[in-house]
Design a protein around this motif. Sequence first.
Motif, PDB file in Angstrom:
ATOM      1  N   ALA A  24       0.634  -1.254  -0.068  1.00 28.77           N
ATOM      2  CA  ALA A  24       0.084  -0.091   0.074  1.00 28.77           C
ATOM      3  C   ALA A  24       0.779   1.375   0.112  1.00 28.77           C
ATOM      4  O   ALA A  24       0.656   2.269  -0.499  1.00 28.77           O
ATOM      5  N   GLY A  25       2.261   1.206   0.638  1.00 29.00           N
ATOM      6  CA  GLY A  25       3.043   2.359   0.560  1.00 29.00           C
ATOM      7  C   GLY A  25       3.450   2.485  -0.738  1.00 29.00           C
ATOM      8  O   GLY A  25       3.736   3.931  -1.074  1.00 29.00           O
ATOM      9  N   ILE A  26       3.618   1.633  -1.630  1.00 34.81           N
ATOM     10  CA  ILE A  26       4.207   1.895  -3.045  1.00 34.81           C
ATOM     11  C   ILE A  26       3.055   2.419  -3.661  1.00 34.81           C
ATOM     12  O   ILE A  26       3.470   3.348  -4.368  1.00 34.81           O
ATOM     13  N   VAL A  27       1.976   2.006  -3.444  1.00 34.89           N
ATOM     14  CA  VAL A  27       0.741   2.744  -4.474  1.00 34.89           C
ATOM     15  C   VAL A  27       0.406   4.063  -3.992  1.00 34.89           C
ATOM     16  O   VAL A  27       0.436   5.022  -4.645  1.00 34.89           O
ATOM     17  N   LEU A  28       0.683   4.373  -2.339  1.00 31.84           N
ATOM     18  CA  LEU A  28       0.779   5.646  -1.982  1.00 31.84           C
ATOM     19  C   LEU A  28       1.632   6.735  -2.574  1.00 31.84           C
ATOM     20  O   LEU A  28       1.482   7.886  -3.014  1.00 31.84           O
ATOM     21  N   ALA A  29       2.891   6.195  -2.616  1.00 31.45           N
ATOM     22  CA  ALA A  29       3.932   7.008  -3.375  1.00 31.45           C
ATOM     23  C   ALA A  29       3.807   7.313  -4.690  1.00 31.45           C
ATOM     24  O   ALA A  29       3.977   8.511  -4.972  1.00 31.45           O
ATOM     25  N   ALA A  30       3.459   6.364  -5.389  1.00 38.10           N
ATOM     26  CA  ALA A  30       3.042   6.523  -6.906  1.00 38.10           C
ATOM     27  C   ALA A  30       1.794   7.586  -6.933  1.00 38.10           C
ATOM     28  O   ALA A  30       1.965   8.594  -7.752  1.00 38.10           O
ATOM     29  N   LEU A  31       0.945   7.559  -6.171  1.00 34.65           N
ATOM     30  CA  LEU A  31      -0.265   8.546  -6.291  1.00 34.65           C
ATOM     31  C   LEU A  31       0.297  10.010  -6.082  1.00 34.65           C
ATOM     32  O   LEU A  31      -0.132  10.884  -6.689  1.00 34.65           O
ATOM     33  N   VAL A  32       1.107  10.054  -4.937  1.00 30.59           N
ATOM     34  CA  VAL A  32       1.616  11.502  -4.523  1.00 30.59           C
ATOM     35  C   VAL A  32       2.474  12.048  -5.519  1.00 30.59           C
ATOM     36  O   VAL A  32       2.396  13.092  -5.987  1.00 30.59           O
ATOM     37  N   ILE A  33       3.465  11.160  -6.190  1.00 29.67           N
ATOM     38  CA  ILE A  33       4.562  11.571  -7.296  1.00 29.67           C
ATOM     39  C   ILE A  33       3.686  12.161  -8.404  1.00 29.67           C
ATOM     40  O   ILE A  33       3.720  12.771  -9.314  1.00 29.67           O
ATOM     41  N   GLY A  34       2.577  11.181  -8.796  1.00 29.01           N
ATOM     42  CA  GLY A  34       1.823  11.333 -10.272  1.00 29.01           C
ATOM     43  C   GLY A  34       1.091  12.847 -10.006  1.00 29.01           C
ATOM     44  O   GLY A  34       1.008  13.568 -10.818  1.00 29.01           O
ATOM     45  N   VAL A  35       0.526  12.963  -8.568  1.00 28.07           N
ATOM     46  CA  VAL A  35       0.030  14.365  -8.540  1.00 28.07           C
ATOM     47  C   VAL A  35       0.677  15.537  -8.582  1.00 28.07           C
ATOM     48  O   VAL A  35       0.626  16.724  -9.015  1.00 28.07           O
ATOM     49  N   ALA A  36       2.088  15.280  -8.141  1.00 29.21           N
ATOM     50  CA  ALA A  36       3.082  16.353  -7.862  1.00 29.21           C
ATOM     51  C   ALA A  36       3.462  16.666  -9.463  1.00 29.21           C
ATOM     52  O   ALA A  36       3.771  17.784  -9.763  1.00 29.21           O
ATOM     53  N   ARG A  37       3.731  15.509 -10.341  1.00 25.47           N
ATOM     54  CA  ARG A  37       4.240  15.806 -11.582  1.00 25.47           C
ATOM     55  C   ARG A  37       3.259  16.644 -12.593  1.00 25.47           C
ATOM     56  O   ARG A  37       3.487  17.428 -13.177  1.00 25.47           O
ATOM     57  N   ARG A  38       2.085  16.508 -12.247  1.00 31.27           N
ATOM     58  CA  ARG A  38       0.907  17.047 -13.194  1.00 31.27           C
ATOM     59  C   ARG A  38       0.931  18.486 -12.473  1.00 31.27           C
ATOM     60  O   ARG A  38       0.536  19.522 -13.533  1.00 31.27           O
ATOM     61  N   ALA A  39       1.011  18.655 -11.457  1.00 31.05           N
ATOM     62  CA  ALA A  39       0.887  20.069 -10.768  1.00 31.05           C
ATOM     63  C   ALA A  39       2.382  20.722 -11.102  1.00 31.05           C
ATOM     64  O   ALA A  39       2.222  21.779 -11.619  1.00 31.05           O
ATOM     65  N   GLU A  40       3.340  20.124 -11.303  1.00 33.37           N
ATOM     66  CA  GLU A  40       4.533  20.701 -11.549  1.00 33.37           C
ATOM     67  C   GLU A  40       4.543  21.127 -13.132  1.00 33.37           C
ATOM     68  O   GLU A  40       5.274  22.267 -13.422  1.00 33.37           O
ATOM     69  N   LEU A 171       5.047   5.791 -15.230  1.00 27.90           N
ATOM     70  CA  LEU A 171       4.830   5.742 -13.575  1.00 27.90           C
ATOM     71  C   LEU A 171       3.889   4.591 -13.226  1.00 27.90           C
ATOM     72  O   LEU A 171       4.195   3.856 -12.435  1.00 27.90           O
ATOM     73  N   ALA A 172       2.751   4.469 -13.712  1.00 27.82           N
ATOM     74  CA  ALA A 172       1.726   3.349 -13.434  1.00 27.82           C
ATOM     75  C   ALA A 172       2.252   1.989 -13.867  1.00 27.82           C
ATOM     76  O   ALA A 172       1.955   1.054 -12.919  1.00 27.82           O
ATOM     77  N   ALA A 173       3.108   1.896 -15.082  1.00 28.61           N
ATOM     78  CA  ALA A 173       3.550   0.474 -15.256  1.00 28.61           C
ATOM     79  C   ALA A 173       4.740   0.160 -14.234  1.00 28.61           C
ATOM     80  O   ALA A 173       4.651  -0.920 -13.770  1.00 28.61           O
TER      81      ALA A 173
END
Length: 301
Positions: A24-40, A171-173
């Motif tokens: 679950a920590g792996i999925v959480l890290a991916a979600l945070v990084i995905g949101v950060a990349r879109r915002a950046e 990132l999803a893969a």
Amino acid sequence: MILGAGLLVACAAGAAVAGPYFPAGIVLAALVIGVARRAERRFPRAQRGESVIRRGLRAGTQLALGAMCAGTAAVYLVPGEKELVAVSLVLVVGIAAVWADVPGALRRPLAAVLALAALAFVGVCFGLTPVEGMSAADRITPAVVGVLLTAVLFAALLDNASARGASLTRLAAGTGLAAAVSLAALYQLGPVRLSLAPTSLRDALAAADATALTTLFNSVVVLATVPALLAVLATARRELAATGPHVLVVAGYALAAVMTLLGPVTALAIASTLAIGDMLTGFFLRNRRCRPRVSSDTVPP
């Protein structure tokens, strides 16, 4: 490549802090990084002063990842002399990284081979009934805290998977493969045995009566760690050379060699901390620059 090298030790570390909940920590890290990349992508480009700060953080992240790659190769292949081998790997590959990098034409085939190896590992672990092992032990770290720590631990690995303007599909893969490998290792070993040693992924093959695959597994370790080590050291060299004098490159490689003595898991934790620092610094600096300025003519009398 870097995700493949990191998974070799990060799964055991994640199981140590979060037990069976670490995927679950792996999925959480991916979600945070995905949101950060879109915002950046919506922010304007950084100014020169900001670039120096972020280049330094990115260079530190890459150097720590280099220490992780070298330490991972050493602990799997030469456990009796792991410190000496890890330091030697950083120095030798660092000399090559001054002039060379992993060619772009080679990165995708390497990533494909490592992805196939990960899928084969998952198939072997799920294809055989796990051996009865240790019973679950009480964890000192609460589950929620363990998941958060695992997310931090995987931050640098997944951040690299979405770097250089790559699409979120990559990132999803990468997240899917990391989650599949972690779940397969948990199924075959259980959280306690998985957390006992950084080389526990190889132990999963032994537990699955697949010791004949050990030589092939060692070849995968080489393919996952050595090219990744060259890639991260070459990236660190470019970041440091753009920040200041070239002597910084030598100092950075020396620092990476010293970090190998801390062990691959600690080096990965340092890399993830710096990657998160880079992300937060970028948000802070860009938000301050984009903050609307109230001019004197808009102030009511």
